[in-house]
Design a protein around this motif. Sequence first.
Motif, short mmCIF file in Angstrom:
data_model
loop_
_atom_site.label_atom_id
_atom_site.label_comp_id
_atom_site.label_asym_id
_atom_site.label_seq_id
_atom_site.Cartn_x
_atom_site.Cartn_y
_atom_site.Cartn_z
N ILE A 1 0.71 -1.01 0.11
CA ILE A 1 0.01 0.00 -0.19
C ILE A 1 0.90 1.24 0.13
CG2 ILE A 1 -2.09 1.21 1.20
CD1 ILE A 1 -2.94 -0.83 0.86
N ARG B 1 -1.79 7.17 -3.62
CA ARG B 1 -2.29 6.36 -5.15
C ARG B 1 -0.93 6.91 -6.32
NH1 ARG B 1 -7.59 6.35 -6.73
NH2 ARG B 1 -7.97 6.97 -8.58
N THR C 1 1.92 4.27 -6.47
CA THR C 1 1.75 3.06 -6.86
C THR C 1 1.22 2.83 -8.31
OG1 THR C 1 -0.38 3.65 -5.69
CG2 THR C 1 0.51 2.35 -4.40
N THR D 1 -7.36 0.60 -7.51
CA THR D 1 -7.24 1.80 -7.48
C THR D 1 -8.18 2.22 -6.93
OG1 THR D 1 -6.64 2.23 -9.52
CG2 THR D 1 -4.97 2.93 -8.39
N THR D 2 -8.62 2.70 -6.59
CA THR D 2 -10.51 3.06 -6.34
C THR D 2 -10.66 3.94 -8.10
OG1 THR D 2 -9.90 5.50 -5.35
CG2 THR D 2 -10.78 3.82 -3.94
N LEU E 1 -13.84 -0.06 -7.90
CA LEU E 1 -12.39 -0.02 -8.14
C LEU E 1 -12.13 -0.26 -9.21
CD1 LEU E 1 -11.69 -3.39 -5.41
CD2 LEU E 1 -11.14 -0.90 -4.94
N VAL F 1 -7.25 0.46 0.47
CA VAL F 1 -6.96 1.02 -0.22
C VAL F 1 -8.47 1.96 -0.73
CG1 VAL F 1 -7.60 0.70 -3.54
CG2 VAL F 1 -6.59 -0.86 -2.56
N THR F 2 -7.19 3.55 -0.87
CA THR F 2 -9.06 4.76 -0.91
C THR F 2 -8.68 4.79 -1.20
OG1 THR F 2 -6.83 5.79 0.59
CG2 THR F 2 -8.42 4.46 1.95
N SER G 1 -4.55 6.46 -1.69
CA SER G 1 -4.03 5.05 -1.33
C SER G 1 -3.88 3.85 -2.61
CB SER G 1 -3.92 4.73 -0.15
OG SER G 1 -4.90 4.01 -0.05
N GLY G 2 -2.87 3.31 -3.30
CA GLY G 2 -3.05 2.29 -3.62
C GLY G 2 -2.91 1.12 -3.69
N ALA G 3 -2.53 -0.09 -3.80
CA ALA G 3 -2.22 -1.26 -4.06
C ALA G 3 -1.66 -1.61 -5.04
CB ALA G 3 -3.02 -2.04 -3.15
#
Length: 795
Positions: free
Chosen positions: A343, A346, A349, A367-368, A374, A729-730, A733-735
């Motif tokens: 994580i 955004r 990542t 990502t959102t 998603l 994941v928000t 933020s991303g994974a």
Amino acid sequence: MSYRTPVSSSPGPLALIIGTIFPALVILIELLTGLCANAFFDPMPTLAHVLLVASVPLINFFLWRAAQREEAPKAALIILGGAAMSIAAGYALVFLPILPIALVAIIFFGFGLLPFAPLGSLIVAIRLTNRLTDWIEHSGRRIAAGVMIGIAALVAVDVPATATYLAVGWWHGDPTSQQRAATTMRLIGDRDILFRLGSGDTGRAPGILSFIASGWQSGGFGAPQDSSTAARELYYRVTGTPFNAVDPSIVRAAARRNGMFDWDADQGGTSVGGRIDDLALTGSRIDGSISSADSLAYLEWTGTVSNRGDQQREARLTLALPEGAVASRATLWINGEPREASIGGRAETRAAYTAVVQRSRDPLLVTTDGAGRLLVQAFPIGPNASMQFRIGLSAPLIIARDGSRSISLPAIVERNFNIAADQPHNVWVEGDSPIATTAALRPSILEGKAGVTGTISDADYARARPQLHITPITSPSLRSGTIPAAGKQPAIIVTQRIERVAATSPGALAIVVDGSVGNKSAADALATTLDTLPRGLPVSLRIAAERPATVPLAPWSSAQRDLVQKALSDNGFAGGQDNIPAVSDAIAETSAANAKLLWIHGPQPVKFDRSSARLDQMLERSTALPRLVRYQATAGAAITEEGQPWFETARFVSPTADPARDLRGLLEDIAQSGTIWRVTRTAEAAGTAPSGSIHIARLWAASEATQALNGKEAPRKAAILLARQANVVTPISGAVVLEADANYKENGLAIPDPEAVPTIPEPHEWALLAIIAAFLAWLWRRHRPFGSTFTQALA
């Protein structure tokens, strides 16, 4: 009167080869392989074009046979010869710009003869027709008549294509020009060609008329500027169908494209983009565990996408989440081993994913994509290979006013790969209390625990998104969840309170209804549920259509209801509509405190830039915005503004197969006063509540991180650290999953800890152990006499 003038000799086999056999083979090769369609342009996009082109070698054959027999032909054959000449000449002119390229290909690569077929056919048609004129009186008039017929046929079959290219060019203009483009496409345009332009076709036109039209618009021989984006927008406006909701294999103008030249223009981007015919979902499973004590669930969707083509591909999809859910795990299988995601911010990542994609390594990016959705991207899926990945979700149970609780399962609502109608989704969800469902699932005892299991075909899953129902809540609840310490960041204790509170009606309710054809069923359902609204509540209606309809804000009454119902019944629901002006107007009108905006829409795959400026300005400068609530009954893309809190914090309601029931419950929930069950989560220095699942804390962390969207750099950095600690994941933020630990270090990302991610069974093991212990105790009590006798016998 016929006559005969001696000729030097009959035409030999060379004329038959050049005028008939060679062009016939070229047509067959093009139909089977689409070589020209992929490399340059499609010379035969429709059946009418195929028949027209195929007529030339056929006419040449009859001309050659008549010349061979040295007999007086019928006059009609001379007319056909003239038609063959004009048709072959038309295609020779269309191929003229690429003849130099073909000549170079012949010299250096040994292939490139195909574009010369029209020129060869033209020469043979002229020579054979001229030879046969020796037997026909007034042959010049007949040849001229045939030429005119051929020109008319060229124009007639090319009118739809010409209209399509003109419409795409007009789409770049002002609103009047865009309306002309949509009207032209609906009346005489070719939607298959429009779809192909949206698929990334070079844009070269197939005929003389369309070639001239497209060349005139682009100022040369190329395609209209940005024809792919314009074609996708226009396709949606005309049909109301999202571009990537169409299977390319069923569109003739796109079906002959093959993998050799089929470049994925959306690869590595920020949108799902068009379908890739070589990609298909070949495996899907949903596992989960529900805790009624914590009123939440942990769900995992695991998918496998396979590539049957001969080049690497990227899989992209939008996953609709259960209402209020957050992604808390992402896993990619690399060389058969699962690897967890890291994580990070955004931007960081995405940059890491893009960098690794350029090197054709193994990344997964999550990502959102607006509230409740998603965007998942996985690359590379090698030729004749598959890629498996997993998305884990922390999700609250939705609590209705009467205490009933439910949760919808995640669903793929947009993708660039195909899914067969009978492709199964395998479901296995356990819980600490009985679970009921209206879908094609069955309640079961799974490994000693209550649950549901079953297999649902994709067609059924898309038609009726499964919803699980859990035992109702009857009393207030107090639970806590803890995020473990990470590095210098201390552990965080979050308390969740579920309590009965009084609710008030909103200050006003603005309803925006999408006038697109894909939203008609939801609009019809709305008309039947209006009596749910309380009298006196200020309500307005706006229908986004080519002829917009408005019912101004006024207290709800029988008269206001009649106006709303009439507006809904009078709307035609055609094509795909731009909803942004109606949304902007509704915001401007709704200034009351605690106001809400209910947006009922179908798929919204296109953001019309011309109308977005006003909305962007209002969202940036307005201090009192209504709370956005979205309902989308039909799967598909949903317009959002990345990083815009109004969109990112919206309530996105999960639909079922019954829009009327959905909207009746939704209107009651957002518009009526009374008592409701309210869930709050707060961080506390020391927790005194009974210990529950870590997902309580994850849901709190996701909400807190989202609040930093409008913050300065320091709060955003703190929010990213919180998202990393909570593994969620928000919008900020991303994974990302990378192939090796060194890849994470190169991109400034933390190396993921496999022990820190949630797993099934969840939400917490102790509740499940308690169930097992109770089950064993029940067995012991039931069989105690037998046990006592057995013990005595041993003694």
